[in-house]
Every structure is written in C-alpha cells, then in structure tokens.
Design an enzyme around this catalytic site. Sequence first.
Site, short mmCIF file in Angstrom:
data_model
loop_
_atom_site.label_atom_id
_atom_site.label_comp_id
_atom_site.label_asym_id
_atom_site.label_seq_id
_atom_site.Cartn_x
_atom_site.Cartn_y
_atom_site.Cartn_z
CG ASP A 1 -1.23 -14.07 11.48
OD1 ASP A 1 -0.76 -12.88 11.65
OD2 ASP A 1 -1.81 -14.25 10.38
NE ARG B 1 -3.64 -0.03 2.81
CZ ARG B 1 -4.79 0.18 2.51
NH1 ARG B 1 -5.49 1.20 2.20
NH2 ARG B 1 -5.75 -0.72 2.74
CD GLN C 1 2.38 -13.71 -9.49
OE1 GLN C 1 1.92 -14.25 -8.31
NE2 GLN C 1 3.34 -13.03 -9.76
NE ARG D 1 -11.74 -2.54 1.07
CZ ARG D 1 -12.85 -3.21 1.53
NH1 ARG D 1 -12.48 -3.95 2.58
NH2 ARG D 1 -13.81 -2.95 0.97
CB VAL E 1 3.58 -14.90 1.54
CG1 VAL E 1 4.28 -14.05 2.81
CG2 VAL E 1 4.05 -16.37 1.72
CG HIS F 1 -2.15 -12.21 7.27
ND1 HIS F 1 -1.54 -12.20 8.53
CD2 HIS F 1 -1.61 -10.97 6.59
CE1 HIS F 1 -0.42 -11.70 8.46
NE2 HIS F 1 -0.31 -11.09 7.49
#
Length: 342
Positions: A162, A95, A115, A101, A132, A190
């Site tokens: 986490d 970001r 991808q 957002r 990830v 996450h």
Amino acid sequence: MAYSQNPVTVTITGAGGQIGYALLFRIASGQMLGADVPVRLRLLEIPQGVKAAEGAALELQDAAFPLLHGVDVTDDATAAFDGVNIAMLVGARPRGPGMERADLLAANGGIFGPQGAAINAGAADDVRVVVVGNPANTNALIASAHAPDVPAARFTALTRLDHNRALGQLSAALDAPVGGIRNVTIWGNHSATQYPDVSHATLDGRAVPTLLAERFGGADGAAHWLSEQFIPRVAKRGAEIIEVRGSSSVASAASAAIDHVRDWVGAGSQPGDAGWTSVALPSDGSYGVPEGLISSFPVESVDGQLRIVQGLSIDEFSRARIDASVAELVSERDAVRALGLL
Ligand code: NAX
C-alpha cells in the site's frame, strides 16, 4: 544489524502459490538480505500445494544461485519453522463465494494459530515474522497470540505494498521519480479502510501538500484530489489490478514483502536516508491506537528493530480516517476473540 556469514533460514508459507513464486528467486539472489548473505529456504505448503512448491525448488536449483544453501519443501509446520530466522506467512484461505467474515476469520485462525505455535516452539531467538496472507493484520495478531515466548514486536503484517502504491500515485501526479519522495504513511488496516497519508510527505525536500496545491490549483483542488482520487485509488488498487490484469497483484506484492524485510533487517539503505516506511505492527498505544492491535504506522528500523515514528501532528482529516480503519481492526479483533482464536 546485519547477518553474519551463516546461512539465514527463511520460511515461506504458500510457497507454491503466485506470490511465493515471485518471492523465492529474489530472496535466493540476495535482494532481500544482502548480496553476501547465504540463505536456506523452507517452503511450507498444504498437501495439494506441495507439487507446485517442489517445482519451484527444482527451478531454484536450476538458477544456480551462489547464496542458496538449500531448499526444503514440506507440509509440516513444525519442520518448516524449526530454526527459522525470517518467517514470511503468505499462504492463507481466500474468501470463497458466500463466505461470511466470521467464516473467513475462523478458517484463517485455523492456519495462523498453529503456525504461530510452531514458530513459538522452534524458531530462532531472532525470528522476525511478516504476514502477507489476508486478512493480514488480524492473521498476524492470531499468530502472535499463539507464540507467547516470541516478543510480540516480531510479528508484523505487510502494508508496504500500500505504501509503495501511494508512492507510485504521488510520483505520477507530481511527475517526479519515486526516489525523491519521503515520509508517506499508511495507517490502519491492509484493507479498503486504510488511510494513505501524505500530510508529512516531501518531494526533494519540499512539502508534498504544497506541491499538490500548485498542481491542482490550490488547497481545495489538492484536498479534492486526495479524497476523491488518491486515497480511494491506493486503498482499492488491489481490485483495480484484478480488473485490468485479470489476476491479483503478485510481483508488486512480492517486491513489497522483500522491501519490508530488507529494511527491517537493515540490508538496505541506512535509517535516515530514506525517511520512514509503513509497517503494520503491534501498537504501543501511539497515536491513540489501542495497545496490542496490529495496525500500520510510520515506522523506521533502527539496529534491526522497528520503531514507530513519534510526535507527528495529526489533523482532523487524518484523525477521522485513522479512527475508521482502527475501528475495523478492533472489530476484527473482537470477532476472532469471540471465536476463541486469541
Ligand atoms: P495463491 O492462491 O496463488 O497462493 C497461496 C498458496 O498458499 C497456495 O499455494 C496454497 O496452497 C497455500 N496455502 C494455503 N493454506 C496454506 C497453509 N495452511 N500453509 C501453507 N500454505 C498454504 O495466492 P497468492 O496470490 O500467492 O496470495 C497469497 C496471499 O497474499 C493471499 O491471502 C492474498 O490475499 C494476500 N495478499 C496480500 C497482500 C498484502 O499487501 N498484504 C497483497 C497481495 C495479496 O493479495
């Protein structure tokens, strides 16, 4: 499930970045897939990152890992994912200042859509994907949507960091090594809304909630510690690391990604020995999480397949927190849908 003696092809995107650098050497040394499993590494970068990845490839050569059967560096996703068995999607668009957002989701859709399509076109039949790069859950959803021929269950996102952070905090609070703690769960996204849940956790066979009540002067003290200390600290640990270290989590993130894949492919301890861990994977509707959403659950790997642990009791406290994180995932999904990314 274990790999045979043929080299396993592992593709790492963002391999010239920080987490990539921390990952590569552990994979090549056998810590992810097993000490007798040869690997071939494919490092995918954007053109500006290719030099850094090439430098890492030179160092991999210099480390002379007996299991390493080759390293390719490329900025071409089609080449990178051709025949891939394990895809670790680390590179993402962070970001930037003033970025909304929707801009962030759109920028990452431009990475994870293509991808996913390249994985669909060229991956091996047994491909497993872990995302990830953030926002990890929704990036995984986008990649999966672009890979219709790959079972959705092969697309996961990393919440093991986490999970491991929660183990670390419990270990410190209970003054006991991490190795005796079982059955902690990260639920949801996450992100800061995630819910680290210890209600089913045990330490050396004893219920963690009971031990916390002993430690913090009763059930109310334990509840206060959980809601005021433990949960926010685990959920915001990334920010704490940045503040103290001056840079984001790297080695711990790479270590968690290694744990994630190792347990998935069954290269670590046998199921049952270590209880469950946390993985973000497509919901089958369990625990009221809408089907298809990539949400973190208590998960075991059985014969190389991830299974959501069923039948856990969910109290009111947990329900509200799971619902809040799932609501955030739903809104991310709706936003990427509105952008035409699904
Ligand atoms: P870096 O900025 O060091 O590295 C990212 C690399 O990705 C760069 O070298 C960049 O050139 C490359 N890249 C960007 N777009 C790409 C594309 N389309 N194809 C291939 N490569 C591309 O970041 P790093 O510290 O390595 O973090 C990587 C990602 O992990 C970030 O998105 C970060 O937010 C995320 N994290 C996720 C965590 C999790 O638990 N799920 C925890 C750690 C980390 O914050």
